[in-house]
Structures are given as C-alpha cells and as structure tokens.
Design an enzyme around this catalytic site. Sequence first.
Site, mmCIF file in Angstrom:
data_model
loop_
_atom_site.group_PDB
_atom_site.id
_atom_site.type_symbol
_atom_site.label_atom_id
_atom_site.label_comp_id
_atom_site.label_asym_id
_atom_site.label_seq_id
_atom_site.Cartn_x
_atom_site.Cartn_y
_atom_site.Cartn_z
ATOM 1 N N GLY A 46 -3.786 60.806 14.152
ATOM 2 C CA GLY A 46 -5.046 60.367 14.743
ATOM 3 C C GLY A 46 -5.249 61.065 16.073
ATOM 4 O O GLY A 46 -4.285 61.439 16.737
ATOM 5 N N GLN A 51 -8.769 62.274 24.362
ATOM 6 C CA GLN A 51 -7.517 63.032 24.357
ATOM 7 C C GLN A 51 -7.754 64.534 24.412
ATOM 8 O O GLN A 51 -6.826 65.291 24.697
ATOM 9 C CB GLN A 51 -6.698 62.695 23.108
ATOM 10 C CG GLN A 51 -6.214 61.257 23.076
ATOM 11 C CD GLN A 51 -5.366 61.006 21.861
ATOM 12 O OE1 GLN A 51 -5.878 60.672 20.805
ATOM 13 N NE2 GLN A 51 -4.060 61.181 21.988
ATOM 14 N N CYS A 88 2.130 58.781 20.694
ATOM 15 C CA CYS A 88 0.771 59.205 20.995
ATOM 16 C C CYS A 88 0.800 60.679 21.377
ATOM 17 O O CYS A 88 1.676 61.106 22.124
ATOM 18 C CB CYS A 88 0.237 58.364 22.160
ATOM 19 S SG CYS A 88 -1.453 58.781 22.632
ATOM 20 N N LEU A 89 -0.160 61.458 20.854
ATOM 21 C CA LEU A 89 -0.198 62.891 21.172
ATOM 22 C C LEU A 89 -0.389 63.129 22.668
ATOM 23 O O LEU A 89 -0.056 64.204 23.163
ATOM 24 C CB LEU A 89 -1.331 63.572 20.383
ATOM 25 C CG LEU A 89 -1.148 63.617 18.857
ATOM 26 C CD1 LEU A 89 -2.364 64.259 18.203
ATOM 27 C CD2 LEU A 89 0.129 64.357 18.477
ATOM 28 N N HIS A 130 -5.042 51.863 17.190
ATOM 29 C CA HIS A 130 -4.547 52.731 18.265
ATOM 30 C C HIS A 130 -5.664 53.669 18.739
ATOM 31 O O HIS A 130 -5.882 53.835 19.949
ATOM 32 C CB HIS A 130 -3.343 53.523 17.737
ATOM 33 C CG HIS A 130 -2.755 54.518 18.693
ATOM 34 N ND1 HIS A 130 -1.451 54.440 19.147
ATOM 35 C CD2 HIS A 130 -3.284 55.632 19.285
ATOM 36 C CE1 HIS A 130 -1.220 55.453 19.982
ATOM 37 N NE2 HIS A 130 -2.298 56.203 20.068
ATOM 38 N N GLU A 131 -6.380 54.258 17.774
ATOM 39 C CA GLU A 131 -7.441 55.227 18.137
ATOM 40 C C GLU A 131 -8.644 54.526 18.770
ATOM 41 O O GLU A 131 -9.229 55.041 19.733
ATOM 42 C CB GLU A 131 -7.874 56.038 16.913
ATOM 43 C CG GLU A 131 -6.784 56.902 16.283
ATOM 44 C CD GLU A 131 -6.002 57.738 17.269
ATOM 45 O OE1 GLU A 131 -6.599 58.243 18.244
ATOM 46 O OE2 GLU A 131 -4.781 57.880 17.078
ATOM 47 N N HIS A 134 -8.053 53.982 22.309
ATOM 48 C CA HIS A 134 -8.286 55.184 23.127
ATOM 49 C C HIS A 134 -9.745 55.260 23.586
ATOM 50 O O HIS A 134 -10.036 55.722 24.693
ATOM 51 C CB HIS A 134 -8.008 56.456 22.314
ATOM 52 C CG HIS A 134 -6.585 56.933 22.381
ATOM 53 N ND1 HIS A 134 -5.974 57.306 23.555
ATOM 54 C CD2 HIS A 134 -5.656 57.119 21.406
ATOM 55 C CE1 HIS A 134 -4.724 57.702 23.304
ATOM 56 N NE2 HIS A 134 -4.505 57.595 22.008
#
Length: 185
Positions: A46, A51, A88-89, A130-131, A134
């Site tokens: 994701g 991000q 997380c990226l 999670h997304e 963000h």
Amino acid sequence: MALLDIRVLGDPILREETVPVAEVTDELRALIDRMYDTMYAAQGIGLAAPQVGRRECLTVIDVEGAKHALINPEIVETSGKAKGEEGCLSIPDIYGDVERATRVVVRATGRDGKPFELEAADLLARCILHEVDHLHGRLFIDYLSVLKRRSALAKWTKEKEKYPGLIRRLTPAEVAAHHHRNEEL
Ligand code: NI
C-alpha cells in the site's frame, strides 16, 4: 518507469490532512500509475499520496492480487479486532504490532472516476485502515505502547540517517534486486 521519492518519518507532510479529490483527471491517473510503480519497486502492499509528497486524498493498494486505487476513501463499517505486525514504506525497517478491525467496508472513488464499495477482511482490511490513516496524518507507530514507540523511535533515529532530506529514493540497483527476488519466489 518513473519512480517517485518516498517521504520518510520526520517529513511534516506525513502528519498533514489530505485534500479531497474533486475530479479524476488524466493527471491524477498518471499519479496513480506512478504510485503503483513506486509501491511495487519498494515491495509494499500500500502507498498513500502523502508518502510521495502529495496532498490528494488518494491511496493505492495491492494485497495478494486485490489491486485498488482508493480516491477519497471513507471507512463506513468495521468489525472484529486482531493484533498484527505492520511496517510502513515511510518508516523502513521498523515494525510493530497494531490492533485493528478484522473486517471493513470502505467507500471510495476508483481510478475510472466511479464510486464503489469494497468489503475486506484480514490483511486487506488492515492495509486499507493503515492507508486511510495516512490520509489523515496518522501512522502505525501512533498505536504502539509508550515503551514500544520509544524503542521504535530510538531505532529510527539511527535508521533515518540513511535518508538525507527525509527522502527515500529507490535506486535502480535496489529495484533490480527486488525484481530478482520476486522471480525467485
Ligand atoms: Ni504506511
């Protein structure tokens, strides 16, 4: 493939509220496609617009083949609860257990500009939550206990030295290595 730079923890954009998308334009579709490319190159499941330094209320996900662009997503239902490990990226190499709903219903607009509703369970539900977090400036580390958050942030203080300017730029070598690994799997 034009990859986008990924912003890492400490960049204020990760803590900001996004702006609802008014219209799905060709420019937005191009952004969605670049976000997919970047997410796959980084081996994520994701990736949300903040991000990659953008303010659109938009995220892309691909969990075990369930591939969706979610524009202006809204969680309309949740049920169940389970702990699961998340990363997380934007916070590479830091992981932690987060309690989330095990089933969600999300309403969003798709890449084609049409509204849709998606029911998801388990990992897909976790990824969506999670997304969507963000898009409202929330990160998974916010859910860790004080002690675990402190140790994660201590580790991050060292890790973030790898990301000058709080930017994670995927190098061609890194991308090639990932592709190679994928082939092996
Ligand atoms: Ni994340």
